[in-house]
Design a protein around this motif. Structure first.
Motif, mmCIF file in Angstrom:
data_model
loop_
_atom_site.group_PDB
_atom_site.id
_atom_site.type_symbol
_atom_site.label_atom_id
_atom_site.label_comp_id
_atom_site.label_asym_id
_atom_site.label_seq_id
_atom_site.Cartn_x
_atom_site.Cartn_y
_atom_site.Cartn_z
ATOM 1 N N PRO A 32 77.302 -44.241 34.290
ATOM 2 C CA PRO A 32 77.316 -45.404 34.842
ATOM 3 C C PRO A 32 76.667 -46.473 33.895
ATOM 4 N N PRO A 33 77.014 -47.499 33.978
ATOM 5 C CA PRO A 33 76.804 -48.586 32.680
ATOM 6 C C PRO A 33 75.027 -48.365 33.514
ATOM 7 N N ARG A 34 74.328 -49.226 31.948
ATOM 8 C CA ARG A 34 72.765 -49.016 32.413
ATOM 9 C C ARG A 34 72.155 -49.955 33.127
ATOM 10 N N GLU A 35 70.580 -50.676 32.920
ATOM 11 C CA GLU A 35 70.287 -52.449 32.956
ATOM 12 C C GLU A 35 71.121 -52.996 32.395
ATOM 13 N N ASP A 36 70.895 -52.518 30.486
ATOM 14 C CA ASP A 36 71.321 -53.312 29.499
ATOM 15 C C ASP A 36 72.679 -53.669 29.214
ATOM 16 N N GLY A 37 73.354 -53.077 30.512
ATOM 17 C CA GLY A 37 75.112 -53.758 29.779
ATOM 18 C C GLY A 37 75.921 -52.483 28.943
ATOM 19 N N TYR A 38 75.015 -51.567 28.775
ATOM 20 C CA TYR A 38 75.643 -50.248 27.562
ATOM 21 C C TYR A 38 76.178 -48.846 28.502
ATOM 22 N N ARG A 209 86.543 -46.051 38.507
ATOM 23 C CA ARG A 209 85.831 -45.155 38.962
ATOM 24 C C ARG A 209 85.396 -45.919 40.594
ATOM 25 N N LEU A 210 85.678 -46.829 40.472
ATOM 26 C CA LEU A 210 85.020 -47.732 41.695
ATOM 27 C C LEU A 210 86.274 -47.998 42.415
ATOM 28 N N GLN A 215 82.286 -40.520 41.390
ATOM 29 C CA GLN A 215 80.901 -40.771 40.937
ATOM 30 C C GLN A 215 80.806 -39.975 39.642
ATOM 31 N N ALA A 216 80.595 -41.091 38.715
ATOM 32 C CA ALA A 216 80.081 -40.949 37.052
ATOM 33 C C ALA A 216 78.018 -40.222 37.320
ATOM 34 N N PRO A 217 78.458 -38.973 36.488
ATOM 35 C CA PRO A 217 77.379 -38.421 35.673
ATOM 36 C C PRO A 217 76.262 -39.716 35.563
ATOM 37 N N LEU A 218 74.965 -39.665 36.332
ATOM 38 C CA LEU A 218 73.491 -40.723 35.511
ATOM 39 C C LEU A 218 72.910 -40.151 34.581
ATOM 40 N N ASP A 245 86.287 -39.500 28.734
ATOM 41 C CA ASP A 245 86.756 -40.040 29.836
ATOM 42 C C ASP A 245 87.036 -41.365 29.736
ATOM 43 N N LEU A 246 87.200 -42.037 28.409
ATOM 44 C CA LEU A 246 87.631 -42.992 27.929
ATOM 45 C C LEU A 246 89.511 -43.066 27.989
#
Length: 323
Positions: A32-38, A209-210, A215-218, A245-246
């Motif tokens: 999933p997206p991280r806090e930094d957007g990546y 995914r939404l 559910q994306a793997p953490l 996945d892309l």
């Protein structure tokens, strides 16, 4: 220290030419997206025998300029390659100049062979080649590991283009662990005459995914069987393990990729996969001969295709420096 480097520069090369490889993501799993957007990823990178080439020439002044030309059989929309400060190779040279006391003005001439915006890390290969070329040109004396640390700030694929071979990439792809893969694997690449935006493909993956409740793997992981098949050079064993996945969002943005994948299967490929964020498609072949046959069949079907193999070496000076 600085005077020694300056002396090395005065007696050093005027021009250095470096080749760096494009890559295929044999497996790419995205978190999933991280806090930094990546997004966190787990990927198996394979460098292949399709090389970008950067010639760095010392010039008067202290700026960095760039020119681009194309070679080979692939469709290369060179107009999409920036010729200003946003060019990744220019950014690489400027970054190295900041930490190189012997830096001078430099012109970078890039020969494109890797599809532009094609999911094969062509721009990253340019940046890796520029780092190595300018290091040699200026007598900076950085080790390959030191250049890789500089490369991280330019993008996750740049350190791998320096390393080459086969590697597992974690984090955003910058945490590289080399993998044993000495027996060549053979592929046929089918590029598109257009590019796909990597950020757009990742955003669409999040949207898919939404809306599907997936559910994306953490913490994405690599299937060890992939590394085993690659270590053995066992293409039939690797074929069912290819994963990206892309690929789903790339297919949604460019539905014609589905036709290419189907055509490759009909032509006898063991498997096909969209490379990275696309739109280049990579088909796995059994052998060098099978790759040539597959290339011919796809070209007969009206596609541009080229056979390659991997693992290939990372960025490397292509000729003795010219005085």
């Amino acid at each position: 220290m600085e005077s020694g480097r300056a002396g090395q520069l005065r007696g050093g090369p005027r021009r250095v030419r470096v080749r760096a490889p494009g890559k295929i993501n044999v497996s790419l799993r995205v978190g999933p997206p991280r806090e930094d957007g990546y997004h966190g990823i787990a990927s198996v990178f394979l460098a292949v025998s399709l090389y970008e080439e950067v010639t760095a020439t010392r010039v008067d002044g202290d700026g960095v300029t760039v020119s681009v030309n194309g070679q080979g059989t692939l469709n290369l929309p060179l107009g999409a390659v920036p010729l200003d400060a946003t060019n990744l190779a220019v950014r690489a040279a400027r970054l190295l100049a900041e930490v190189s006391p012997g830096s001078t003005g430099v012109h970078l001439d890039i020969t494109k062979r890797v599809p532009v915006s094609g999911g094969m890390g062509g721009g990253s290969a340019d940046a890796a080649a520029a780092l190595l070329a300018c290091d040699a040109l200026w007598g900076s004396g950085f080790s390959r590991d030191e250049l890789a640390k500089i490369a991280v700030s330019l993008g996750a694929d740049v350190p791998f283009a320096l390393l080459g071979g086969t590697a597992v990439g974690l984090g955003v792809g910058e945490q590289l662990t080399p993998a044993i893969s000495k027996t060549p694997l053979h592929w046929v690449l089918v590029p598109a005459d257009y590019g796909l935006s990597t950020p757009q493909v990742y955003r669409l993956l999040d949207e898919i995914r939404l809306r599907t409740g997936t559910q994306a793997p953490l913490q994405p992981e690599i299937d060890p069987a992939i590394l085993g098949a690659m270590r053995a050079g066992d293409a039939p064993a690797l074929a069912p393990l290819l994963h990206n996945d892309l690929q789903e969002p790339a297919l949604e943005l460019a539905p014609g990729l589905g036709d290419i994948l189907e055509a490759g299967t009909k032509a006898g490929a063991l498997a096909g996969i969209v490379s990275g964020s696309g739109p280049t498609v990579a088909f796995l072949a059994r052998s060098p001969r099978h790759a040539v046959e597959l290339e011919s069949r796809l070209e007969a079907a009206g596609m541009t295709a080229t056979a390659v193999h991997g693992p290939a070496h990372g960025a490397r000076i292509a000729s003795d420096p010219a005085g």
